[in-house]
Enzyme design. Structure first.
Site, PDB file in Angstrom:
ATOM      1  CE  LYS A   1      -9.853  -1.588  -0.344  1.00  0.00           C
ATOM      2  NZ  LYS A   1      -8.731  -2.486  -0.327  1.00  0.00           N
TER       3      LYS A   1
ATOM      4  CG  ASP B   1      -2.047  -1.262   1.435  1.00  0.00           C
ATOM      5  OD1 ASP B   1      -1.789  -2.017   0.837  1.00  0.00           O
ATOM      6  OD2 ASP B   1      -2.831  -0.830   2.304  1.00  0.00           O
TER       7      ASP B   1
ATOM      8  NE  ARG C   1     -10.427  -1.444  -4.525  1.00  0.00           N
ATOM      9  CZ  ARG C   1      -9.989  -2.471  -4.138  1.00  0.00           C
ATOM     10  NH1 ARG C   1     -10.473  -3.666  -4.094  1.00  0.00           N
ATOM     11  NH2 ARG C   1      -8.741  -2.327  -3.532  1.00  0.00           N
TER      12      ARG C   1
ATOM     13  CG  HIS D   1      -4.947  -3.517  -5.683  1.00  0.00           C
ATOM     14  ND1 HIS D   1      -5.060  -4.288  -4.661  1.00  0.00           N
ATOM     15  CD2 HIS D   1      -4.045  -4.119  -6.551  1.00  0.00           C
ATOM     16  CE1 HIS D   1      -4.277  -5.465  -4.972  1.00  0.00           C
ATOM     17  NE2 HIS D   1      -3.784  -5.287  -6.160  1.00  0.00           N
TER      18      HIS D   1
ATOM     19  CG  ASP E   1      -2.683  -3.735  -1.656  1.00  0.00           C
ATOM     20  OD1 ASP E   1      -3.805  -3.026  -1.651  1.00  0.00           O
ATOM     21  OD2 ASP E   1      -2.545  -5.002  -1.350  1.00  0.00           O
ATOM     22  CG  ASP E   2      -5.962  -0.366  -1.651  1.00  0.00           C
ATOM     23  OD1 ASP E   2      -6.308  -0.906  -2.778  1.00  0.00           O
ATOM     24  OD2 ASP E   2      -6.309  -0.760  -0.519  1.00  0.00           O
TER      25      ASP E   2
END
Ligand SMILES: *[C@@H]1O[C@H](CO)[C@@H](O)[C@H](O)[C@H]1NC(C)=O
Ligand SMILES: *[C@@H]1O[C@H](CO)[C@@H](O)[C@H](O)[C@H]1NC(C)=O
Length: 381
Positions: free
Chosen positions: A274, A198, A272, A241, A218-219
């Site tokens: 989530k 991340d 996003r 991501h 990743d994020d």
């Protein structure tokens, strides 16, 4: 006569400068650590044994050195201190929990001078991230500080790069460069060597991250909780991501998020939200996306999903998402195998309020679905 008046003048001046310096310290609710008054001196740090003495000073200069394996470089400057970095910090390799570095305090000005914080991720990466294999210290850097943190390149974090846990903080000019983790290595079984890398994980109030870039696996951003958070004019690229709120677990509040002027290129997801399918008592409210350019996305351009950790699974209803808007002009273009826009809410009471998406133009992809959300406006989905 002259001597005594200049003494009086000096003491009035020092009284005034103390009074004028103190209002910021009275923001009791946003203190990250107990108030600490510095001495007027410059503390130099070229090894961890210099830290305690340097932490007394209102100016701190950190030279380049190798932080010994298995130790956290923890720095708590006095309130209002100026901290600068004049060389690269390399963190010695060892399997342990970390973090590798943390900065605590209030109203700190940290200028990295463009130097590197090198986590030596290549020595840890095995494609598994935080899910087994080599134990990887995380995060590379924890910011428990308020003030400004700028001009640093974070290179090859073993897993998560920067945790933003300090209130009243602006982060700018930070490059998270984990590009080397995108290719597989000899022990990653064909997967990208880096994982769970991340860029910025935020759990704090009054945070701005601006003019930064992230290349990772990743994020780019993950907001786990906090109020008044701005992520503006950043670049997210590589096979990451994208820009995320979440995942949101139980009893968390995220309120007042502005995602503005960012460029997201070639990543798995674009934008996003989530939330955990089983979470309860949580709120995500007043999220604004404006003027973002999202392109080359390989899975989901916009994904709002209440079924995490599943993707488009059975959604929960225990996290309320209220007011999500796309203002001005956001463009989201996705690859043909991707979905431009997917919204998967558990009910119209868990996704509620105003969802005006007039400022969203989507293109590409194999289709879009909006389930149980009051989306109005927008095109291309
Ligand atoms: C900080 O705020 C709390 C309430 O939020 C209050 O009880 C406390 O006295 C304050 N402390 C200082 C030093 O102002
Ligand atoms: C959501 O937006 C509406 C206006 O569209 C506003 O009245 C309401 O207070 C907002 N909700 C929250 C939680 O701020």
């Amino acid at each position: 006569m002259f001597a005594s008046s200049s003494i009086i003048a000096f003491s009035v001046f020092s009284l005034l400068s103390q009074v004028s310096a103190s209002p910021a310290l009275h923001k009791n609710t946003t203190l990250n650590s107990p108030r600490k008054i510095g001495k007027r001196c410059t503390g130099e740090i070229t090894s961890l044994s210099d830290v305690a003495a340097a932490e007394e000073c209102d100016t701190i200069v950190i030279g380049g050195f190798t932080v010994p394996a298995g130790e956290t470089f923890s720095l708590t400057p006095p309130d209002g201190a100026m901290v600068s970095l004049t060389g690269e910090l390399t963190f010695g390799f060892q399997e342990w929990e970390g973090p590798l570095m943390e900065i605590n305090g209030n109203d700190i000005t940290f200028d990295g001078g463009g130097h590197d914080l090198n986590g030596q991720g290549t020595l840890y990466w095995d494609g598994l991230g935080g899910n087994g294999g080599v134990t990887k210290p995380a995060p590379l850097l924890t910011l428990n500080m308020g003030g400004t943190f700028s001009n640093v390149q974070v290179v090859n974090s073993p897993t998560r790069a920067v945790a933003v846990n300090g209130n009243s903080l602006t982060v700018s000019g930070v490059i998270v460069n984990n590009a080397a983790g995108t290719a597989p290595n000899s022990i990653s079984n064909g997967a990208p060597a880096g994982a769970n890398t991340d860029g910025f994980d935020v759990a704090a109030n009054d945070v701005t991250i601006t003019g930064c870039s992230v290349n990772n696996q990743d994020d780019c951003l993950a907001i786990n909780r906090g109020t008044t958070i701005t992520f503006s004019n950043n670049v997210c690229e590589g096979i990451g991501h994208g820009i995320s709120i979440g995942s949101i677990s139980s009893d968390a509040t995220v309120s007042g998020v502005t995602i503005s002027g960012n460029t997201v290129t070639g990543t798995v997801n674009g934008l996003r939200i989530k939330t955990d399918a089983t979470a309860t008592g949580s709120i995500v409210e007043n999220v604004v996306y404006e003027n973002n350019k999202v392109s080359g996305i390989t899975a989901f351009g916009v994904l709002i999903d209440q079924s995490y950790p599943a993707t488009l699974g059975t959604p929960g209803t225990g996290v309320v998402i209220e007011n999500v808007s796309f203002d001005d002009t956001n463009t989201v273009s996705v690859e043909s195998s991707a979905n431009a826009v997917e919204v998967n809410c558990g009910s119209t009471s868990s996704c509620t309020g105003t969802w005006n998406w007039d400022g969203l133009t989507a293109s590409g992809g194999k289709g879009s679905t909006i389930k149980n959300a009051p989306v109005t406006g927008g095109s291309g989905f």
